[in-house]
Design an enzyme around this catalytic site. Structure first.
Site, PDB file in Angstrom:
ATOM      1  N   HIS A 112      63.849  54.363  56.618  1.00 51.11           N
ATOM      2  CA  HIS A 112      64.200  54.444  57.756  1.00 51.11           C
ATOM      3  C   HIS A 112      64.639  54.088  58.944  1.00 51.11           C
ATOM      4  O   HIS A 112      65.696  54.288  59.808  1.00 51.11           O
ATOM      5  CB  HIS A 112      63.708  55.799  58.376  1.00 51.11           C
ATOM      6  CG  HIS A 112      64.282  56.642  59.113  1.00 51.11           C
ATOM      7  ND1 HIS A 112      64.848  58.288  58.558  1.00 51.11           N
ATOM      8  CD2 HIS A 112      64.303  57.013  60.566  1.00 51.11           C
ATOM      9  CE1 HIS A 112      65.915  59.150  59.432  1.00 51.11           C
ATOM     10  NE2 HIS A 112      65.670  58.778  60.602  1.00 51.11           N
ATOM     11  N   SER A 170      69.131  58.297  63.750  1.00 49.95           N
ATOM     12  CA  SER A 170      68.091  59.368  63.830  1.00 49.95           C
ATOM     13  C   SER A 170      67.889  60.820  63.901  1.00 49.95           C
ATOM     14  O   SER A 170      69.348  61.584  64.429  1.00 49.95           O
ATOM     15  CB  SER A 170      66.670  59.030  63.827  1.00 49.95           C
ATOM     16  OG  SER A 170      65.575  59.915  63.117  1.00 49.95           O
ATOM     17  N   ASP A 203      64.573  56.223  52.019  1.00 51.39           N
ATOM     18  CA  ASP A 203      63.980  56.935  53.718  1.00 51.39           C
ATOM     19  C   ASP A 203      63.860  57.822  52.637  1.00 51.39           C
ATOM     20  O   ASP A 203      64.163  58.684  52.301  1.00 51.39           O
ATOM     21  CB  ASP A 203      65.668  57.848  53.975  1.00 51.39           C
ATOM     22  CG  ASP A 203      65.862  58.033  55.550  1.00 51.39           C
ATOM     23  OD1 ASP A 203      65.053  58.283  55.559  1.00 51.39           O
ATOM     24  OD2 ASP A 203      66.753  57.774  56.333  1.00 51.39           O
TER      25      ASP A 203
END
Ligand code: MLT
Length: 220
Positions: A198, A117, A167
């Site tokens: 995610h 991320s 996501d």
């Protein structure tokens, strides 16, 4: 390995520019991993993941210096998915300096970044603004960190980009745009889109482990 394992002596080294954790590897020939956590993580977060995907590699895990509501990150954002690109460039340069310091302090080859991320986004920025710092990268749920990156030469640099088809944070179009930026710079990109969101899945770990086993150590 537990995240509560004692920090190595080196992790308290005040002379390096990022608070970090360093775990020596059992195999000095294995490519070191530069572990880059997501928003709200810290230097302990990805140690266990690193051990799972590269059991014998040295692990270098810095803590992001930017605080957002008490949560460490690697660069400033204006809101979800909208980045302060001047800060992205500045922080990527700072991280490149840290990698140089750490390589010298611990006697490491150029590392392969493994970022999740926000950590994947700074790793992508590092690739695009400072080619040569990383020997490669595993980008887990990364998005475009710079709309117009400088012209970089990443010829032959191996990159694994794992995106989530469901996501909610990284639209498929955005991940595809990042893939295009990396390919245009010459990276040897393997981009897969998994049927996940995610968060990380077992498939991410298996793919990352198998891919890392194919990456040669660079003494660069
Ligand atoms: C995050 O929550 O960390 C975002 O998805 C990515 C970023 O802000 O860099």
């Amino acid at each position: 390995m537990s995240v509560n394992a004692p920090l190595s002596r080196a992790s308290a080294n005040a002379e390096l520019s990022f608070l970090h954790r360093f775990e020596p590897g059992r195999d000095p020939a294995a490519a070191p991993l530069l572990l880059l956590h997501g928003t709200g993580g810290d230097e302990n977060d990805l140690i266990q993941l690193g051990r799972m995907i590269a059991p014998d590699a040295p692990l270098l895990s810095p803590r992001g210096k930017v605080m957002e509501g008490g949560m460490p990150r690697f660069f400033r954002r204006l809101r979800e998915g909208v980045f302060d690109e001047a800060d992205v460039r500045l922080r990527a340069a700072e991280l490149a300096d840290f990698v140089r310091e750490a390589r010298e302090a611990y006697g490491l080859a150029a590392p392969v970044a493994v970022g999740f991320s926000n950590g994947a986004n700074i790793a992508a920025a590092l690739l695009l603004t400072r080619p040569g710092v990383l020997a490669g990268a595993v980008l887990l749920r990364a998005m475009v960190p710079l709309a117009e990156p400088p012209k970089a030469d990443l010829a032959g640099t191996p990159v694994l980009l794992l995106s989530g088809g469901m996501d909610p944070i990284v639209p498929e179009e955005n991940a595809a745009r990042l893939a295009g930026q990396l390919r245009n710079a010459g990276a040897r990109l393997d981009h897969r889109t998994l049927s996940v969101g995610h968060g990380l899945s077992q498939a991410d770990l298996t793919l990352a482990r198998d891919w890392l086993a194919t990456v040669p150590t660079s003494a660069a």
